[in-house]
Structures are given as C-alpha cells and as structure tokens.
Design an enzyme around this catalytic site. Structure first.
Site, short mmCIF file in Angstrom:
data_model
loop_
_atom_site.label_atom_id
_atom_site.label_comp_id
_atom_site.label_asym_id
_atom_site.label_seq_id
_atom_site.Cartn_x
_atom_site.Cartn_y
_atom_site.Cartn_z
N TRP A 163 -63.31 -42.10 -27.05
CA TRP A 163 -62.12 -42.88 -26.72
C TRP A 163 -62.46 -44.37 -26.77
CZ3 TRP A 163 -61.00 -45.58 -21.91
CH2 TRP A 163 -59.69 -46.13 -21.89
N ASP A 329 -43.02 -48.08 -24.47
CA ASP A 329 -44.08 -47.08 -24.30
C ASP A 329 -43.85 -46.27 -23.02
OD1 ASP A 329 -47.03 -46.05 -24.00
OD2 ASP A 329 -47.04 -47.06 -25.94
N ARG A 406 -56.55 -36.73 -17.12
CA ARG A 406 -55.55 -37.77 -16.89
C ARG A 406 -54.41 -37.21 -16.04
NH1 ARG A 406 -51.41 -41.37 -20.49
NH2 ARG A 406 -51.93 -43.37 -19.63
N LYS A 439 -43.27 -42.86 -30.90
CA LYS A 439 -44.73 -42.83 -30.76
C LYS A 439 -45.07 -41.55 -29.99
CE LYS A 439 -48.59 -45.33 -28.61
NZ LYS A 439 -48.96 -46.51 -27.81
N TRP A 440 -45.66 -40.59 -30.69
CA TRP A 440 -45.92 -39.26 -30.13
C TRP A 440 -47.39 -39.20 -29.71
CZ3 TRP A 440 -42.78 -34.52 -31.45
CH2 TRP A 440 -43.35 -33.35 -30.96
N ASP A 441 -47.60 -39.10 -28.42
CA ASP A 441 -48.94 -39.20 -27.86
C ASP A 441 -49.46 -37.81 -27.48
OD1 ASP A 441 -51.17 -40.47 -26.85
OD2 ASP A 441 -50.05 -41.83 -25.54
N MET A 442 -50.76 -37.71 -27.23
CA MET A 442 -51.38 -36.45 -26.81
C MET A 442 -52.68 -36.84 -26.11
SD MET A 442 -53.75 -33.86 -28.05
CE MET A 442 -53.76 -32.10 -28.28
N ASN A 443 -52.62 -36.87 -24.78
CA ASN A 443 -53.68 -37.55 -24.06
C ASN A 443 -54.74 -36.69 -23.40
OD1 ASN A 443 -53.23 -40.41 -24.38
ND2 ASN A 443 -51.26 -40.04 -23.40
N CYS A 483 -50.43 -40.44 -32.19
CA CYS A 483 -51.36 -41.11 -31.29
C CYS A 483 -51.94 -40.02 -30.39
CB CYS A 483 -50.58 -42.14 -30.48
SG CYS A 483 -51.49 -42.85 -29.10
N ASP A 505 -57.15 -47.13 -28.71
CA ASP A 505 -56.62 -47.90 -27.58
C ASP A 505 -57.39 -49.19 -27.39
OD1 ASP A 505 -54.57 -46.24 -26.96
OD2 ASP A 505 -55.58 -45.20 -25.33
#
Ligand code: DGJ
EC number: 3.2.1.22
Length: 707
Positions: A163, A329, A406, A439-443, A483, A505
C-alpha cells in the site's frame, strides 16, 4: 511435419506452433522475413542419456505426462482418478492471425480448447478452455497458460509493492529452478502485480530481447518463470484456485484468464509500446472518445467531513482552476463519519445532505464540470444497518472468526440476495442522480473467502465483474475508476470494464515517479490517475513545490487531490498552470508513443512521449536525488524521425521561471535553454542534448518540434 506447423506473424514478432500430434510452440521471437515450415526440423532435439528414451516436448498445455518434470500446466482429478491428462490434437482452425487448437484426452474424459491470437500490435493473447466430458465432476487444482521463451531470456524483472508503494521493479538472474509470484489476497494486489518480464542479459529500456507477460485477472493468481534442468525456459501464468474451489460438471468449461504477451527486440520500450497500442486499439473505450478531463477528488481535501455548502465552494474554486470533473469521495452515505461505520448502507446521509445530493450536483454541472462519486460496494462494516439485518451476508467460512480490515468485512457476492441488493442500491444512486463518474474502491483483502462453506475467491472475482458489467449496461454513459486502496486492483480484465485506475494513495511526487514508471510498463498514461496532492504529502509528510508535483502528474490522467480553498494563491496559480499545461498537451500525451530513457545516473529519470507522426514530442527529466556527477550526461532522445530537423524548447522548469537564476548549482544554463537550437532527429537521438544541473526532487519539461 511441416503441414502441421503454423506461423502467426506481426510486424515485430512471430510465433510458430506445431499443432500435431500435440501443440508445441517452437518459436516466439523477432518477425522472420524468410520462413518456411520445414525449417523447424533444424530444432529437432537429441535425446539425452539417462533420461526418457523419447523426446520430451514442452507442450502448449505443459502436461506432466510427457515427462516435463517442471511445473505442469494442468493439475486436477476425478476423486483421485483421471489425474494425469495428456492431450492429443483433434481439430485445428487457423484464420488470419488466430489459431484455435482443440485437443482431447479420451482416457481422462477431458477436452481442451486453446486460443492463440497475435494482434497487429505484436501482442499475443493466449487462453485455454478445459471441458469435462464425463458425468462425474473433474476437480480443477490448476489450469495455466505456458509460454516457452528463448534460452537467452536469463534475466527476470518483476514488481513488488505494498500500500502506497505500488509497481516497484526488481531484477534477478534466473539460471535454475523457478521464480514464482502469487497473490492470495483476492485481488491483483499492490504486492504482486500479475506480470513477469524476462530478457537477454542486462536488457534495458532501449536494448535487449524482452518477453513480457501479463495475466488479465483481478483475483488470486500465480506467475512463474522456470528453467528446466535441460535448460529450456518458460513462463507460466494462472488464476490460483483455493482447495475445492473449482469443480467442472459434465459439459462445463473453465477458461483460463487471457495471458497477454509482448516480445520486443528493442528492450522494454518496444514491449510496452506494443502493450499500449494493443490496449488503445482493443480494450480502452472512452465514451464519445472525449479527452480525459481534469479531476478534483475531494478525499485528501476534506476526508469524511462533508458539508454541501463547503463542497459547493470547493467546486466553484475548482472550476476556476480549470477542473472539468468534480468527484465526491468517501463520506456521503448514511453513518459514514469515519472508516468505522456505514459501508453497506448505500443511502444518502441526510444529516450531512438534508436537501439531497442534487443541489450539489446541479451546482457542479452549472459550473461546467462533470460530477463523480465514490462507492465501495463489495464491503460491509459490522457497524451498519445492513450488517445488523444480514450478518450472514458476509463472505466467510462458517465456524471461523472473520478478522476485520479497516474495520470492514466483505460481502458474499455469490449470494443472489447480496447481488440484487447491490444492483438495486447502486441503480438508485446512479439512476436517480446525474452522475457521470464512479470511483469504485475495494479496501481490504479476502481472508478465508467462503460461500456456503466452500472457498469462493474465484467466484467473488467473477461476481465483481458481473456486478460492474450489470451497472455498465444499465448506465453506459457513466465512466468507472478501479481503485483498491490505490493500486490493489489494476489489470487488463478490469480495464475492459473501467476507464481509469487509481495507481496509489501516495501522492508524493517523488514516490509517484517510481510508481507511475512501473505502471507505464503495461499501461498508457490516459488510464493512469495522477493527481497533484497537497504541498505536504499526507502519506510521507515530504514537501514538494508545485512545479515538481504538477510535472509529475502531467504524463497521466491529471487531477487535484486537495482542498483548493485552503491553500495560498501561489499554490492555486500552480494548479491553474498545470491544469492548462495538461489540457494543452493531453492530445499528445494520450495518443503518442511513450519512451522511458536509459540514464547513466540512477538518480535521474527521463521519459518522453512522441506523436505518432514523430512531429512533436515532450521529454521530462526528473531528478530523484542529488546527482551522482557534477555534470549530467547528454540526454539521448528517442522516437524522432532521424532525417527531420527539430527545434528544442524549455516548456517548464522549476527554477528558471521562479528565480531567473537557475538555482544554486549552475552558473550558466545549457545553450538550448536560452537560445534557439535546432538539430536532426538522428543527432538528438545519437548525441543528445546537454541537461541542466537539477536540484533533487525537481523536474524539467522539454519540448521538441519538427521544423
Ligand atoms: C482508499 C482510496 O484509495 C482513497 O483514494 C479513498 O477513496 C479512500 N479509500 C476512501 O475511503
């Protein structure tokens, strides 16, 4: 034998395949101007003593049953039986530069369909489909694509990362055994980008034979470079299956992901240029072919602190700076005040947005910008209404604890109720609001991913594709960004369904030089999000001036990632300047040929983009650290027409414009920076141009124009 030999050819590379009695690649290298099929007899091998008494082919499916003794391309069984397949060709179909070979193992009851295509760009795509011909399921443990490479491919280049530090290249010499990289994280990952490059000794950006492969797959994967004990070498790539994950019922087919491969006789640039050309022609599709708009993304500007009035003021300021797309965001939905709660509850936070989102969207549009929004559909916080109502919707193995990451867990997309809920909620968001961009995130990563007790990482990846496709079909005008905490999900298969990646990031310009260069080996600038972040980077706490930040974001899809209201006028002036510079040059940057230049001093990085007609180019030199030498060696340009005359210009410079003094390391600039210098393309590529002495963490932009 010669009638079973097929050649696929492109301008730069050929591949020659013997198709019968089983498929075997004989050659993958430079295009051959004089080839006749009987020539392959020259490669007929001796049989070594103290081994099998027959020739040991390295077949397309790399079956162990031929006596491979290396990593086979297929492993599996039918309750312990039919576990050593050997395929024999039954049908060959060859049209233009595409070859389809069907083969069967009548003993094991399996059929294999191998598709091999050589695109005019020089990129080879290969995949296999395995079909079970019997009633009892065939358990797939592994199914890989294997590509032999020449004996001179001794050096390996791969990428490691984490990361905020994606796409870090490393090199090694491989003389024996294997180099293996695996992602078991449920995504292409920051750590193990699914690609391998091998090449002749000390191959570089401009020199050497290079074979590069990328597996188009966003889930678990394994890539391998292997040297057999007989010296033969191959690359292998596969989706990685967890125990018991894939079983083929009768008539069912499992396709490997596509392996994309590019051979270049002219170093890494040739490899990348072919990949870029392929993506531009075959995969990347921008609605209406519109230029990539300047972004402002609110994340580092306001984080979870959303107030419509303030956001509208940010939008007004953004528009005045030249921003063309404004993206809200994380933090807009119910209960989302920090990263501990709310994921899954895809309803507007009415406490933050009492009038709804529409007034903000209307304001953004009235200012002439597009509107974008952030989502992370695959996730759920235990502290959410959704979790309280459906704790069983989590992707998990019953009987084991699930660890949050997270503060979040993953939704089980194989559960039809979960899938429909997400389609319904996302359709509400995208259907009821004038949204242009997501904005398609996957954290987080997948740990013990399970559906009804069975491993479900592969299914999760496939369902993610299906979810994205469903929404793309419903809302074809909307662009999507992939993302995953920055660059955790970047690959060609997701690129078929999105328009942009968020590479990291980390917006520290110095770190971005390496990250973006790493990404450029496989992706062209127009899909690489590159944002100017705050003066003091939120990740590294380093400070950089606006010139270094602005220039570093230029060779990508430029944006701002900050609060434009909360900065000095000088900073704002900088944003305006680099947004304008980007708009002036994006036509070239997003269509031209990219060159990474070999530099004698590792503290300096240089790259360029040359228009397709070689009439115009931009070259950027970034000084990463204190230069090793007092004088920089001349920069040898690339990609110009040797016989054309060019004029040089200084497009942007950190010191010249600001102090007029050229910093403190030089008494005099190189002549071309202060007076007109013209030279032939040949001279500029062979002799080069003298570079100014740059301060660490600064860059210059050089313009080259055909006269
Ligand atoms: C991780 C992303 O990479 C960031 O850009 C931002 O969108 C945050 N998630 C929001 O939670």
């Amino acid at each position: 034998m010669s009638d079973s030999v097929i050649r696929l050819q492109s301008a730069g590379a050929d591949i020659i395949i013997k198709t019968r009695p089983f498929a075997e690649i004989f050659y993958w290298g430079p295009h051959l101007a004089h080839f006749s099929p009987q020539a392959v007899l020259s490669l007929d091998r001796p049989i070594a003593n103290s081994r099998l008494d027959v020739d040991i082919p390295l077949t397309l499916m790399a079956e162990a049953g031929h006596g491979l003794f290396g990593s086979p391309g297929i492993e599996g069984h039918r309750q312990g039986l039919d576990g050593s397949p050997l395929f024999k060709t039954t049908d060959v179909s060859h049209r233009a530069q595409t070859l389809t070979i069907t083969s069967e193992d009548a003993v094991a009851g399996l059929r294999l369909c191998s598709e091999i295509a050589l695109d005019e760009s020089g990129v080879l795509t290969v995949r296999h489909g395995l079909t079970n011909l019997r009633q009892q399921p065939w358990q797939v443990e592994r199914l890989a694509v294997t590509l032999p490479v020449a004996g001179r491919a001794r050096d390996v280049m791969a990428f490691h990362g984490r990361w905020t530090r994606e796409f870090q290249p490393h090199r090694l010499r491989l003389d024996h055994d294997s180099y293996v990289l695996e992602s078991r994280r449920g995504r292409s990952s920051h750590e193990h980008f699914p690609a391998l490059i091998v090449g002749s000794e000390a191959f570089s950006e401009m020199r050497g034979d290079v074979w590069g492969v990328h597996l188009g797959w966003s889930g678990n994967h394994r890539l391998r470079a292997e040297v057999k004990t007989d010296g033969r070498r191959y690359l292998q790539a596969e989706a990685l299956y967890l125990p018991g994950e894939v079983a083929l019922g009768e008539g069912e087919t499992l396709w490997t992901p596509h392996l994309y491969a590019s051979y270049s006789a002219a170093g890494l640039n040739g490899m990348s240029q072919q990949f870029h050309r392929y993506l531009r022609q075959q995969i990347i599709r921008f609605p209406d072919k519109k230029p990539r708009p300047v972004h402002l993304n609110t994340w580092e500007g306001i984080y979870f602190n959303h107030s419509p009035a303030y956001i509208m003021r940010m939008a007004e300021e953004a528009a005045s700076l030249g921003v063309e797309r404004f993206i809200i965001d994380d933090g807009w939905f119910k209960g989302r005040n920090d990263d501990r709660a709310g994921l899954g509850d895809w309803y507007l936070d009415e406490a933050k947005y009492p009038q709804g989102l529409t007034p903000v969207i209307d304001r953004v549009k009235a200012l002439g910008m597009e509107f974008g929004i952030w989502v992370e559909p695959e996730m759920i916080n235990p502290d959410s209404d959704l979790y309280r109502a459906h704790p069983d919707w989590v992707l998990a193995m019953p009987g084991y604890p699930q660890h949050a990451a997270r503060n979040q867990l993953v939704l089980d997309l194989s559960n039809p109720d979960v899938f429909s809920y997400l389609v319904e909620r996302m359709s509400w968001l995208l259907g009821e609001h004038a949204i242009d961009y997501v904005k398609w995130d996957m954290n987080r990563e997948l740990v013990q991913p399970g559906h009804q007790g069975r491993a479900a990482a592969d299914a999760q990846t496939r369902c993610y594709y299906r979810l994205l496709e469903t929404l793309r079909q419903r809302f074809p005008h909307i662009e999507f960004e992939s993302c995953a905490s920055g660059g955790g999900r970047i690959d060609y298969e997701v690129l078929k369904r999105c328009h942009r990646f968020w590479p990291s990031d980390n917006n520290d310009a110095l770190e971005r030089c390496t990250i973006q260069r790493g990404m450029s080996y496989f992706f062209p600038p127009e899909v690489m999000g590159a944002h100017i972040g705050p003066q003091q980077c939120h990740v590294t706490f380093r400070q950089h001036d606006i010139a270094f930040r602005g220039l570093t974001a230029l060779f990508g899809h430029l944006g701002l990632e900050l609060d434009p209201l909360n900065v000095s006028e000088a900073e704002r002036e900088g944003y305006r300047r680099y947004a304008a510079l980007y708009k002036q040059w994006r036509g070239l940057i997003h269509s031209g040929t990219q060159w990474r230049l070999d530099m004698p001093d590792a503290t300096t990085q240089a790259q360029g983009i040359v228009s397709r007609d070689s009439g115009q180019a931009l070259f950027m030199v970034s000084q990463l650290a204190m230069p090793d030498y007092t004088l920089m060696m001349p920069l040898r340009l690339a990609g110009l027409a040797p016989d054309a005359q060019y004029r040089l210009s200084l497009v942007d410079h950190p010191n010249l414009g600001l102090t007029g003094a050229g910093g403190h390391t030089m008494r005099k600039f190189p002549a071309w920076m202060t007076s007109e210098v013209t030279a032939s393309g040949e001279w500029l590529m062979q002799a080069g141009i003298a570079l100014p002495i740059l301060d660490p963490e600064s860059a210059i932009l050089i313009g080259v124009e055909r006269i």
